[in-house]
Scaffold this motif. Structure first.
Motif, mmCIF file in Angstrom:
data_model
loop_
_atom_site.group_PDB
_atom_site.id
_atom_site.type_symbol
_atom_site.label_atom_id
_atom_site.label_comp_id
_atom_site.label_asym_id
_atom_site.label_seq_id
_atom_site.Cartn_x
_atom_site.Cartn_y
_atom_site.Cartn_z
ATOM 1 N N MET A 1 0.833 -1.205 0.000
ATOM 2 C CA MET A 1 0.000 0.000 0.000
ATOM 3 C C MET A 1 0.864 1.251 0.000
ATOM 4 O O MET A 1 0.495 2.278 -0.536
ATOM 5 C CB MET A 1 -0.927 0.001 1.214
ATOM 6 N N ASP A 2 2.019 1.147 0.644
ATOM 7 C CA ASP A 2 2.904 2.295 0.747
ATOM 8 C C ASP A 2 3.647 2.557 -0.559
ATOM 9 O O ASP A 2 4.041 3.679 -0.838
ATOM 10 C CB ASP A 2 3.912 2.039 1.874
ATOM 11 N N GLN A 3 3.817 1.515 -1.346
ATOM 12 C CA GLN A 3 4.554 1.666 -2.603
ATOM 13 C C GLN A 3 3.677 2.307 -3.670
ATOM 14 O O GLN A 3 2.463 2.117 -3.686
ATOM 15 C CB GLN A 3 5.004 0.294 -3.100
ATOM 16 N N LEU A 4 4.308 3.051 -4.547
ATOM 17 C CA LEU A 4 3.582 3.665 -5.658
ATOM 18 C C LEU A 4 3.670 2.764 -6.874
ATOM 19 O O LEU A 4 4.754 2.283 -7.210
ATOM 20 C CB LEU A 4 4.204 5.016 -6.015
ATOM 21 N N GLY A 5 2.528 2.545 -7.496
ATOM 22 C CA GLY A 5 2.537 1.825 -8.766
ATOM 23 C C GLY A 5 3.081 2.735 -9.851
ATOM 24 O O GLY A 5 3.208 3.947 -9.651
ATOM 25 N N ARG A 6 3.390 2.167 -10.990
ATOM 26 C CA ARG A 6 3.972 2.949 -12.079
ATOM 27 C C ARG A 6 3.021 4.060 -12.530
ATOM 28 O O ARG A 6 3.416 5.206 -12.672
ATOM 29 C CB ARG A 6 4.273 1.982 -13.242
ATOM 30 N N PHE A 7 1.745 3.680 -12.720
ATOM 31 C CA PHE A 7 0.785 4.669 -13.198
ATOM 32 C C PHE A 7 0.473 5.703 -12.107
ATOM 33 O O PHE A 7 0.302 6.884 -12.387
ATOM 34 C CB PHE A 7 -0.499 3.969 -13.662
ATOM 35 N N LYS B 1 0.017 16.408 -1.702
ATOM 36 C CA LYS B 1 0.296 16.725 -0.296
ATOM 37 C C LYS B 1 1.707 16.253 0.053
ATOM 38 O O LYS B 1 2.347 15.536 -0.726
ATOM 39 C CB LYS B 1 -0.734 16.027 0.596
ATOM 40 N N ALA B 2 2.139 16.637 1.238
ATOM 41 C CA ALA B 2 3.514 16.310 1.646
ATOM 42 C C ALA B 2 3.792 14.798 1.623
ATOM 43 O O ALA B 2 4.853 14.380 1.127
ATOM 44 C CB ALA B 2 3.797 16.894 3.032
ATOM 45 N N PRO B 3 2.881 13.952 2.115
ATOM 46 C CA PRO B 3 3.163 12.502 2.023
ATOM 47 C C PRO B 3 3.324 12.026 0.577
ATOM 48 O O PRO B 3 4.097 11.099 0.315
ATOM 49 C CB PRO B 3 1.920 11.862 2.659
ATOM 50 N N GLY B 4 2.610 12.662 -0.345
ATOM 51 C CA GLY B 4 2.745 12.319 -1.760
ATOM 52 C C GLY B 4 4.126 12.630 -2.284
ATOM 53 O O GLY B 4 4.725 11.840 -3.038
ATOM 54 N N ARG C 1 -7.537 6.593 -5.384
ATOM 55 C CA ARG C 1 -6.688 5.701 -4.586
ATOM 56 C C ARG C 1 -5.582 6.508 -3.892
ATOM 57 O O ARG C 1 -5.284 6.300 -2.718
ATOM 58 C CB ARG C 1 -6.093 4.629 -5.501
ATOM 59 N N LEU C 2 -5.018 7.435 -4.630
ATOM 60 C CA LEU C 2 -3.964 8.277 -4.041
ATOM 61 C C LEU C 2 -4.537 9.155 -2.928
ATOM 62 O O LEU C 2 -3.877 9.401 -1.920
ATOM 63 C CB LEU C 2 -3.333 9.162 -5.123
ATOM 64 N N ALA C 3 -5.770 9.600 -3.109
ATOM 65 C CA ALA C 3 -6.413 10.425 -2.075
ATOM 66 C C ALA C 3 -6.664 9.588 -0.815
ATOM 67 O O ALA C 3 -6.491 10.079 0.304
ATOM 68 C CB ALA C 3 -7.713 10.998 -2.607
ATOM 69 N N ARG C 4 -7.038 8.311 -1.008
ATOM 70 C CA ARG C 4 -7.248 7.439 0.158
ATOM 71 C C ARG C 4 -5.938 7.211 0.908
ATOM 72 O O ARG C 4 -5.913 7.086 2.120
ATOM 73 C CB ARG C 4 -7.828 6.098 -0.292
ATOM 74 N N GLY D 1 -3.734 9.393 1.155
ATOM 75 C CA GLY D 1 -3.340 10.673 1.734
ATOM 76 C C GLY D 1 -2.277 11.401 0.935
ATOM 77 O O GLY D 1 -1.625 12.309 1.450
ATOM 78 N N TYR D 2 -2.100 11.018 -0.333
ATOM 79 C CA TYR D 2 -1.055 11.642 -1.154
ATOM 80 C C TYR D 2 -1.555 12.885 -1.901
ATOM 81 O O TYR D 2 -0.760 13.754 -2.247
ATOM 82 C CB TYR D 2 -0.491 10.643 -2.161
ATOM 83 N N VAL D 3 -2.848 12.905 -2.201
ATOM 84 C CA VAL D 3 -3.407 14.096 -2.877
ATOM 85 C C VAL D 3 -4.698 14.499 -2.176
ATOM 86 O O VAL D 3 -5.291 13.710 -1.446
ATOM 87 C CB VAL D 3 -3.714 13.843 -4.380
ATOM 88 N N GLU D 4 -5.081 15.737 -2.428
ATOM 89 C CA GLU D 4 -6.386 16.196 -1.943
ATOM 90 C C GLU D 4 -7.102 16.870 -3.107
ATOM 91 O O GLU D 4 -6.449 17.331 -4.053
ATOM 92 C CB GLU D 4 -6.226 17.158 -0.770
ATOM 93 N N SER D 5 -8.411 16.914 -3.027
ATOM 94 C CA SER D 5 -9.162 17.505 -4.135
ATOM 95 C C SER D 5 -10.177 18.516 -3.614
ATOM 96 O O SER D 5 -10.558 18.484 -2.437
ATOM 97 C CB SER D 5 -9.876 16.425 -4.936
ATOM 98 N N ARG D 6 -10.579 19.385 -4.522
ATOM 99 C CA ARG D 6 -11.645 20.352 -4.213
ATOM 100 C C ARG D 6 -12.425 20.602 -5.488
ATOM 101 O O ARG D 6 -11.865 20.500 -6.598
ATOM 102 C CB ARG D 6 -11.064 21.651 -3.661
ATOM 103 N N MET D 7 -13.695 20.888 -5.329
ATOM 104 C CA MET D 7 -14.520 21.186 -6.499
ATOM 105 C C MET D 7 -14.324 22.654 -6.879
ATOM 106 O O MET D 7 -14.307 23.522 -6.000
ATOM 107 C CB MET D 7 -15.997 20.914 -6.217
ATOM 108 N N GLY D 8 -14.180 22.888 -8.188
ATOM 109 C CA GLY D 8 -13.949 24.253 -8.667
ATOM 110 C C GLY D 8 -15.192 24.847 -9.287
ATOM 111 O O GLY D 8 -16.316 24.429 -8.972
ATOM 112 N N GLU D 9 -14.938 25.765 -10.200
ATOM 113 C CA GLU D 9 -16.048 26.501 -10.802
ATOM 114 C C GLU D 9 -16.626 25.740 -12.008
ATOM 115 O O GLU D 9 -15.924 24.922 -12.620
ATOM 116 C CB GLU D 9 -15.576 27.896 -11.250
ATOM 117 N N ALA D 10 -17.864 26.008 -12.293
ATOM 118 C CA ALA D 10 -18.492 25.426 -13.486
ATOM 119 C C ALA D 10 -18.230 26.342 -14.669
ATOM 120 O O ALA D 10 -18.265 27.563 -14.532
ATOM 121 C CB ALA D 10 -19.986 25.293 -13.259
#
Lengths: 134, 182
Positions: A31-37, A110-113, A81-84, A86-95
């Motif tokens: 889980m800690d390892q990053l896949g290629r993609f 994020k820093a762990p990413g 998966r990356l968000a789970r 804790g490597y990235v975070e997301s927010r909804m933007g404008e339409a």
């Protein structure tokens, strides 16, 4: 896997006699390892300016850098998966009108990413060193 | 002193013509369907020339002749550049026929994905659609749209994924299992 799992510590028994602790450590390690993609997507998110770090921008960046035409489904699955992890975070933007009035979902690393990317790079570098040595 | 003033005025007016030229070219590139003709440019430059002639005491004939010659040359260049701009703009215009996103595909995405996923993914696919229309035929773009839709649904909806996998397993069982049973 062997004895090089950094966080498993004393919980890790010998590879010859795997038990529940070994299996847990193995799952955690994977889980800690990053896949290629995952690595490619994470790098794309990191490279892009904040205003372009959404689905279309990430897809174009990956296509431009790797020559791979990936689907939005694959990108979003990976990002979730990356968000789970804790490597990235997301927010909804404008339409916007060109999206039919639908909002964009922006991603930010994020820093762990960043640490995960550094670890991945170190692993590749050490393996590369082995290749050159061998 | 009058020479300096006239030279200055010549430069200023010439710069005005240059700016006007650039503006007309930029507008013609931005919207080739808009009717921006050389006549418009000529009318404006003629007004500037008339203004200069009305104050002709400041300008000698050589300067006026030079300005006139430069203006004529610019008009020819403008005509050529507008034609070139329109010809480059017309190519994608013929291939980028407006394509409406397939309603059924949008409905399926709305149905099977969560609200946030549907907004983000569907918005991305719709945003990318014009580029695909330019890249492929509109029919190719529609195929691409459907392909993206199905891939997103299968990846994001566990029920659809389960249905797909179980369906494939059933097909495999039917193909290989029936032979073994016999």
């Amino acid at each position: 896997l062997g004895e090089k799992v950094p966080f498993a510590g004393s919980l890790l028994p010998t590879a010859a006699s795997p038990d529940i602790f070994y299996l847990v450590a193995k799952i955690e390690f994977r889980m800690d390892q990053l896949g290629r993609f995952e690595e490619v997507v994470l790098l794309a998110v990191m490279r892009l300016p904040e205003k372009d770090a959404y689905g279309v921008g990430i897809r174009r960046e990956i296509a431009e850098r790797t020559g791979r035409d990936v689907s939005f489904g694959a990108i979003y699955t990976t990002l979730e998966r990356l968000a789970r992890k804790g490597y990235v975070e997301s927010r909804m933007g404008e339409a916007t009108p060109e999206r039919g009035g639908r909002a964009k979902r922006y991603f930010r690393i994020k820093a762990p990413g960043i640490r995960a990317l550094e670890r991945s790079r170190e692993t590749i570098a050490s393996m590369g060193g082995l290749v050159h040595a061998g | 002193m009058p020479d300096e003033r006239s030279s200055l005025e010549f430069v200023v007016k010439y710069q005005q013509i240059e700016q006007l030229l650039n503006q007309v070219i930029a507008e013609s590139k931005r919207d080739p369907s808009e009717k921006i003709t050389v006549d418009q440019f000529v009318a404006e430059t003629t007004a500037i020339l008339e203004d200069l002639k009305s104050r002709g005491k400041l300008l000698d004939n050589n300067m006026l002749a030079e300005l006139h010659r430069a203006t004529l040359q610019r008009e020819q260049d403008l005509e050529f550049e507008i034609k070139a701009a329109r010809s480059t703009e017309e190519k994608p215009a013929t291939s980028t026929e407006p394509v409406v996103p397939p309603t059924a595909a949008c409905f399926l995405l709305d149905l099977f994905l969560s609200r946030a996923d549907a907004l983000a993914i569907l918005g991305d696919i719709v945003e990318e659609l014009p580029a695909k229309v330019a890249q492929y035929h509109p029919w190719g773009a529609r195929v691409w749209f459907w392909s993206e839709t199905m891939r997103a649904i299968v990846r994001h909806n566990p029920i659809c994924r389960w249905l797909l996998i179980s369906g494939l397993l059933r097909i495999g069982k039917w193909i290989f299992g029936s032979g073994a049973a016999e």
